[in-house]
Design an enzyme around this catalytic site. Structure first.
Site, PDB file in Angstrom:
ATOM      1  CG  ASN A  77      -0.393   0.016   2.491  1.00  0.00           C
ATOM      2  OD1 ASN A  77       0.702  -0.506   2.670  1.00  0.00           O
ATOM      3  ND2 ASN A  77      -1.050   0.615   3.449  1.00  0.00           N
ATOM      4  CD  GLU A 134       4.501  -0.583  14.066  1.00  0.00           C
ATOM      5  OE1 GLU A 134       3.266  -0.444  14.181  1.00  0.00           O
ATOM      6  OE2 GLU A 134       5.275  -0.604  15.049  1.00  0.00           O
ATOM      7  CB  CYS A 176      -1.692   0.790   8.434  1.00  0.00           C
ATOM      8  SG  CYS A 176      -0.440   2.060   8.367  1.00  0.00           S
ATOM      9  CD  GLU A 181       8.514   0.711  10.880  1.00  0.00           C
ATOM     10  OE1 GLU A 181       9.429   0.540  10.062  1.00  0.00           O
ATOM     11  OE2 GLU A 181       7.327   0.464  10.635  1.00  0.00           O
TER      12      GLU A 181
END
Ligand code: NAD
Length: 484
Positions: free
Chosen positions: A155, A253, A287, A464
């Site tokens: 994505n 994640e 997300c 991150e």
């Protein structure tokens, strides 16, 4: 009729490009699936082992290069990304589907990430600590973690690889990188940029093909020291189980079911804008996408009506065509999933206000869909859909809204729209999400700030982006020097 330029793309192992064998991965345009973009290799187990060995062999020399010199290569990569921005953005839209404006934004983000971490090369440092012993120097040193496996979803096919690869490189690690099956081309273009920028052979190795085959080796091979993964919860769980056997460090994640909370004193126009951006931007395939809107009763009718009117105006189409506001979904599975949830919402008793249909005759197009009067326990309110489907839940006030927002297994991003400072801070403190926004969409992240979810959205290990990435990509050594 199929149109194809029959282009064959290669994998990169130890600095050598390996074209596909007879078994290939076909990549096509989700806005028109008869358009074949090209064919990519199906890497074998042996290829994967070689890639890991090559990263291991390249590690000593790469990690000894002064970090500012490594940074110069990242800086060069950033410059090349600037010069190839339009070309890479177009390729991204063609294989992933998002609009060209969204794709340009993503490539720009990747460029900025390389620039940011190039600068980090001047800042990596340890600590000097006070010693309890006379004439003792006590300090810490950051060393590279080692060989890292980087596994990414489709994505954000360049931004997510960039925010993993750039810190991995600047902190002196070597890489095996595997992009998702649905977006290998953009990832390959990034690898080409890094090679052109001067990355030595073996420092980055690139494999396309079957995620389970390549990914299992990349996460269970004892020569791998760290795994950075973004993707579904299902895959993340398997990776964690593989990694633990070798005590490899993991950063996972995963999914989200993010809530936008609209309180009674919200700026209505702003609330609608944030809902449209967060819910239908990137076709809901983010997300951090807004998939639940929890709205206070007092303004619910006005908000729902304004949101439905705004969403009706969104133009669904090929992301390369001007005027398109929302591109297709990435593949048939995603289309089927959205369609299933559109049907499920109606079956569960929610009120369908807009959309509810898909069109798979040429590409994977799903209408912007809004359900009202959704109960928090309904599956459409609990499960990640990853498509343009918004569920509206009513709440009596802030506490009820927070309770409903938290009654979920995910905890990635959440936002509140309000002009009440006290309620805004109460929300920020009580919401169970790794990212909290006030009067901003649930989507959109700063590259220099820590990013990661809570609960089932993450392995809850290492964040991150920004300087937080250093904790994942380095190991700390503590050194005692007695000079008395
Ligand atoms: P996915 O889990 O199907 O695939 C992700 C990657 O894992 C791909 O490269 C795939 O080939 C690989 N893979 C598949 N099986 C594997 C295995 N057994 N071992 C190792 N690797 C394997 O996810 P997807 O469909 O590509 O992406 C969508 C998901 O990603 C959504 O759930 C979304 O929420 C999540 N996502 C999360 C974030 C975040 O930062 N939290 C960002 C973007 C996407």
């Amino acid at each position: 009729m199929k149109t194809t330029n029959t282009k064959l793309y290669s994998n990169l192992i130890n600095g050598n490009w390996h074209p596909p064998g007879t078994d290939v991965l076909e990549n096509h345009n989700p806005a028109d699936y008869n358009e074949v973009i090209g064919f990519f290799p199906m890497a074998t187990l042996e290829d994967t082992k070689q890639a890991i060995d090559s990263a291991r062999a390249a590690l000593p020399a790469w990690s000894k290069i002064p970090a500012p010199t490594r940074g110069a290569i990242l800086d060069k990569a950033s410059q090349i990304l600037t010069s190839r921005l339009d070309e890479i953005a177009t390729a991204l839209t063609r294989e992933e589907g998002k609009t060209l404006a969204e794709a340009k934004g993503e490539v720009t983000r990747a460029r900025d990430i390389f620039k940011y971490y190039a600068g980090e090369g001047w800042r990596i440092g340890g600590e000097v600590l006070p010693s309890s012993v006379t004439d003792e120097l006590l300090y810490t040193r950051r060393e590279p973690l080692g060989v890292v496996s980087i596994i990414t979803p489709w994505n954000f096919p360049i931004a997510i690889p960039a925010w993993k690869i750039a810190p991995a490189l600047i902190y002196g690690n070597t890489i095996v990188f595997k992009p998702a099956e649905d977006a290998p081309h953009t990832a390959l273009l990034l690898v080409e940029v890094l090679v052109e920028a001067g990355l030595p052979a073996g420092v980055i190795n690139f494999l396309t093909g079957d995620g389970a085959l390549i990914g299992t080796e990349m996460t269970s091979n004892p020569n791998v020291n760290g795994i950075s993964f973004t993707g579904s919860h299902n895959t993340g769980t398997k990776i964690y189980q593989n990694a633990i056997k070798n005590m490899a460090r993991v950063q996972l994640e995963m999914g989200g079911k993010n809530a936008l909370v609209v309180l009674k004193d919200a700026d209505l126009e702003l609330a609608v804008k944030l809902a449209i951006t967060g819910g239908f931007g990137l076709t809901g395939q983010a997300c951090t996408a807004t998939s639940r809107i929890i709205v206070q009763e007092e303004i619910a009718e006005a908000f729902v009506s304004a949101l439905t009117t705004a969403a009706k105006n969104l133009k669904l189409g090929n992301g390369l065509e001007s005027g398109t506001n929302m591109g297709p979904l990435v593949n048939q599975d995603q289309l089927q999933t959205s369609q299933n949830y559109m049907a499920l919402g109606q079956k569960e008793g929610a009120t369908l206000l807009l959309g509810g249909e898909v069109d798979g005759t040429k590409g994977y197009f799903a209408q912007a869909t809004i359900f009202d009067h959704v109960q928090p326990t309904m599956r459409i309110a609990q499960e990640e859909i990853f498509g343009p489907v918004i569920s509206i839940i009513r709440a009596s006030g802030l506490n009820d809204a927070i309770e409903k927002a938290n009654a979920i297994s995910f905890g990635l991003s959440a936002s509140v729209v309000t002009n009440n400072l006290r309620e805004a801070f109460a929300f920020a403190n009580q919401i169970e999400a790794g990212v909290v926004k006030i009067n901003e969409p649930t989507t959109g992240l700063a590259l220099n700030a820590p990013f990661g979810g809570f609960k089932q959205s993450s392995a809850n290990t290492f964040k991150e982006q920004g300087q937080a990435a250093m904790d994942f990509y380095t190991r700390t050594k503590t050194i005692y020097v007695n000079h008395g």
